[in-house]
Design a protein around this motif. Sequence first.
Motif, PDB file in Angstrom:
ATOM      1  N   SER A   1      -5.385   3.227  -0.294  1.00  0.00           N
ATOM      2  CA  SER A   1      -4.278   2.505   0.354  1.00  0.00           C
ATOM      3  C   SER A   1      -4.793   1.522   1.402  1.00  0.00           C
ATOM      4  N   ASN A   2      -5.846   1.889   2.158  1.00  0.00           N
ATOM      5  CA  ASN A   2      -6.390   0.975   3.156  1.00  0.00           C
ATOM      6  C   ASN A   2      -6.990  -0.275   2.525  1.00  0.00           C
ATOM      7  N   LEU A   3      -7.630  -0.087   1.365  1.00  0.00           N
ATOM      8  CA  LEU A   3      -8.197  -1.240   0.666  1.00  0.00           C
ATOM      9  C   LEU A   3      -7.093  -2.181   0.193  1.00  0.00           C
ATOM     10  N   ILE A   4      -6.018  -1.615  -0.346  1.00  0.00           N
ATOM     11  CA  ILE A   4      -4.886  -2.438  -0.779  1.00  0.00           C
ATOM     12  C   ILE A   4      -4.302  -3.187   0.414  1.00  0.00           C
TER      13      ILE A   4
ATOM     14  N   ALA B   1       0.808  -1.225   0.000  1.00  0.00           N
ATOM     15  CA  ALA B   1       0.000   0.000   0.000  1.00  0.00           C
ATOM     16  C   ALA B   1       0.837   1.268   0.000  1.00  0.00           C
ATOM     17  N   SER B   2       2.143   1.159   0.248  1.00  0.00           N
ATOM     18  CA  SER B   2       2.960   2.363   0.439  1.00  0.00           C
ATOM     19  C   SER B   2       2.990   3.262  -0.793  1.00  0.00           C
TER      20      SER B   2
ATOM     21  N   THR C   1       8.859   4.844   2.447  1.00  0.00           N
ATOM     22  CA  THR C   1       7.438   5.176   2.589  1.00  0.00           C
ATOM     23  C   THR C   1       6.705   4.167   3.473  1.00  0.00           C
ATOM     24  N   ALA C   2       7.064   2.881   3.357  1.00  0.00           N
ATOM     25  CA  ALA C   2       6.417   1.869   4.194  1.00  0.00           C
ATOM     26  C   ALA C   2       6.689   2.136   5.669  1.00  0.00           C
TER      27      ALA C   2
END
Length: 260
Positions: free
Chosen positions: A61-64, A48-49, A136-137
């Motif tokens: 991003s939350n869905l991923i 998601a990052s 980013t992660a």
Amino acid sequence: MESENLKDVSSLAREKYNFYQNKLGYTIYTLLAGSYCSIGMAFAYNAASGFYASPSLSGISNLIMGIAFALSFTLITFAGSELFTGNVFVITVGALSKKITFKNAISILIFCYIGNLMGASIMGAIISMSGVMSNTAGEMLETFCLTKISLPIHQLFLRGVMCNVLVCLGTWMASKIKSDIARMTALLWVVAGFVTSGYEHSIANAGLFTMNALSNSIPPGYMQGVLKNMCFVTLGNIVGGALIVACGYWFANRRTSESN
């Protein structure tokens, strides 16, 4: 309507109790379940990052993350391990059906919970030291963990309740479904549902907090916030799995089971 399926779950609880007598084997299975949660969370944050870093894509991003974290529950279900949150449902049904005693049920769940925490923390440390939770992660991990420890108590509890309602519904559906593809699909939906919604899973959080503590600078009061989160999320997980899902289905089908 579900009395026969509840019998299968109660029989599964008895099998888990029998396996629990092999303390070494059961310990390994609890460590594996916790480690699978950390593996799935590392995958979810890295997947998601890229979306999180892009303003135009950050909303998904939350869905991923939810879709990617389904890796954990796929490993737990198909590779074999013992996860506390799903066991709350199975063991409670077993105790209500008198396949095991409530004393034994509590003993199994405490043992499983401790093993899961250890497995999640150890694997979280390994993942952090590997360096994959950086850039980013790592920033995303830090932001999410600081949010988790700053939530008020009632929100932590209710997010824990809702998380394990979905997890235990996934466990319940998986016990009824014969097709492996259908079981994987059911697990994907429930995991995506609780992660995307922002609900709280105690074992996954243990891995996340460990990864963050070793990958980023932690502020004063971090460990107190972690303890608060873990206590109230765990309590919520128990209520969601035991009182809502297990007791709900068992009492709804009690008369049918007794007549049979």
